[in-house]
Scaffold this motif. Sequence first.
Motif, short mmCIF file in Angstrom:
data_model
loop_
_atom_site.label_atom_id
_atom_site.label_comp_id
_atom_site.label_asym_id
_atom_site.label_seq_id
_atom_site.Cartn_x
_atom_site.Cartn_y
_atom_site.Cartn_z
N GLN A 165 -2.92 -23.99 18.76
CA GLN A 165 -2.19 -23.47 19.90
C GLN A 165 -3.02 -22.39 20.54
N THR A 166 -2.74 -22.13 21.80
CA THR A 166 -3.43 -21.03 22.46
C THR A 166 -2.99 -19.72 21.83
N PRO A 167 -3.91 -18.92 21.29
CA PRO A 167 -3.50 -17.66 20.67
C PRO A 167 -2.76 -16.77 21.66
N GLN A 168 -1.72 -16.10 21.16
CA GLN A 168 -0.99 -15.18 22.01
C GLN A 168 -1.85 -13.95 22.29
N PRO A 169 -1.92 -13.49 23.52
CA PRO A 169 -2.74 -12.33 23.82
C PRO A 169 -2.11 -11.06 23.29
N THR A 170 -2.95 -10.04 23.11
CA THR A 170 -2.38 -8.74 22.80
C THR A 170 -1.57 -8.28 24.00
N GLN A 172 9.56 -10.64 9.20
CA GLN A 172 8.83 -10.42 10.45
C GLN A 172 7.33 -10.50 10.24
N LEU A 173 6.84 -9.93 9.16
CA LEU A 173 5.40 -9.98 8.91
C LEU A 173 4.91 -11.42 8.76
N LEU A 174 5.61 -12.21 7.98
CA LEU A 174 5.19 -13.60 7.79
C LEU A 174 5.30 -14.40 9.08
N ASP A 175 6.28 -14.06 9.91
CA ASP A 175 6.46 -14.76 11.18
C ASP A 175 5.37 -14.36 12.18
N TYR A 176 5.15 -13.06 12.35
CA TYR A 176 4.16 -12.60 13.33
C TYR A 176 2.74 -13.00 12.96
N ALA A 177 2.44 -13.01 11.65
CA ALA A 177 1.06 -13.21 11.20
C ALA A 177 0.48 -14.53 11.66
N ARG A 178 1.32 -15.53 11.80
CA ARG A 178 0.83 -16.86 12.23
C ARG A 178 0.21 -16.81 13.61
N TYR A 179 0.66 -15.85 14.44
CA TYR A 179 0.24 -15.81 15.84
C TYR A 179 -0.81 -14.74 16.11
N ALA A 180 -1.34 -14.12 15.08
CA ALA A 180 -2.29 -13.02 15.28
C ALA A 180 -3.49 -13.48 16.09
N PRO A 181 -4.04 -12.60 16.94
CA PRO A 181 -5.20 -12.98 17.76
C PRO A 181 -6.42 -13.35 16.93
N ASP A 213 -3.49 -18.07 2.15
CA ASP A 213 -3.78 -19.51 2.16
C ASP A 213 -2.55 -20.32 2.53
N LEU A 214 -1.39 -19.87 2.08
CA LEU A 214 -0.16 -20.62 2.32
C LEU A 214 0.27 -20.56 3.78
N VAL A 215 0.23 -19.37 4.36
CA VAL A 215 0.74 -19.18 5.72
C VAL A 215 -0.34 -19.38 6.77
N GLY A 216 -1.58 -19.02 6.44
CA GLY A 216 -2.65 -19.18 7.42
C GLY A 216 -2.60 -18.13 8.50
N PHE A 217 -2.73 -16.87 8.13
CA PHE A 217 -2.61 -15.78 9.09
C PHE A 217 -3.64 -15.91 10.20
N GLY A 218 -3.16 -15.93 11.43
CA GLY A 218 -4.06 -15.96 12.57
C GLY A 218 -4.68 -17.32 12.80
N GLU A 219 -4.24 -18.36 12.11
CA GLU A 219 -4.74 -19.71 12.33
C GLU A 219 -3.65 -20.52 13.00
N HIS A 220 -4.02 -21.39 13.95
CA HIS A 220 -3.00 -22.09 14.73
C HIS A 220 -3.26 -23.58 14.69
#
Length: 435
Positions: free
Chosen positions: A92-97, A366-375, A428-435
């Motif tokens: 996905q297109t990473p969400q901008p700061t 919230q942390l687990l949810d937000y982390a997926r979309y990190a820039p 590894d499970l959640v994939g922080f910042g990977e889309h």
Amino acid sequence: MGLVDVTRESVLKALEEHDHLGEEPFLLHYGFEPTHSSLLVHGGRRYRLDAIIAAAHRHALGHPLPQDMLADEHADAAHVLTQLGFEVRHPQTPQPTVTAPRLLVSPSYGSPESRQHWKDTLDQCVPFADEEYSRHLTEDQHRRLLTLHPEGRCRFWGATPGHDAKMAAVTTGDVVLFTGKNRVRAIGEVGAIFRNREFADALWPPKQGGESWHTVYSLREFQTTELPYEALNALLGYKPNFKYPGQLVLSGEQAAAGINGLLITTRTELERAGAMPPPVDVRMMRVEQQHTHTVTVERSAHQLLFNRTEAELVNAYCDTLAEVRTSRFATAAGICDLYLHGPGGRELIEAKSRVERPHVRAALAQLLDYARYAPAPIDRLSALFPKPLTPNALSLLHHYGIDSIHRTIEGTFERSPAPEARRRFIRDLVGFGEH
């Protein structure tokens, strides 16, 4: 010869080869650059989809599938892997700061006249859809107001013609700090904004020979507070005794410092990030053409516009940091409290004003949810609290690889790090910042 020849067994052999060689040697062996691509997820690990398909074809027929064929059949390749029982995640297109909206500082409680205006249109909502007010609105102004405030009621504020130049660039989603008596008394979010002297006079009838207000804006959100000028001055870079004698419209880094420093989260930013549905455009007849005007509204749940306790906690923690870049970013899940990038890597922090288990669980979610979309990929997740957690609550965070940071009695901050093995597991499970 092609995707039809790829089997589950050949894909598993390709995954085994990948794990044996390592990601970079595997990609180089099959002629792939390490660019962002769809991912095949297996056993808690992530693999580049097209490279795995190429390798799986070799294990099935003795030679890799050519890259030009993969490029043409990328969607089909994902479908084949899904049919074979594998999980595929698409980029996905990473969400901008967060790009800072403007920050208005509006003196609004100094004179008897402004205090009356406050009482009339900030202490209470104005039924703008009623004929008493709506007859002064243009059709476009009426429609814009109803789009953002379908209840037909909202709070209003404005400015005199002398502020036209400052107010010209102000738009929906900008933030207003209402000041008076040496403090910020309320925080608001700009809704519809327009110039209409007649409507302004209906809201705030001018005194004999007095000046009419000229620019009018509605407030999508409005929240009272008690924030001393000294705290705001520290965020905006003013001297501690600065008193805000007149209207200010700040932009750029200075506005961002105020908005992010106060952890202000507007409806407009949440809508832009996809965390809330945007308002639906309303097209209606003029009020005088209707006998009744009734709108049923179900408002979506959303984050608070402003939480002073959490903002103070975050600012105090930031004051202890050195050589670290601080920011926030907007996601389809909301807006994070703090995103750090420094010598220790990238860290995502969620602040909570209390330490009871519901607040700890909220921080975790919230942390687990937000982390997926990190820039960019996150190295560490942390929750920030005003005091130490109970052993049980701390164990909950550590189980999911999340650090706990708390303020001590002395006013410093202490970190309780999660075990590194749990950090790696959740990463590894959640994939922080990977889309």
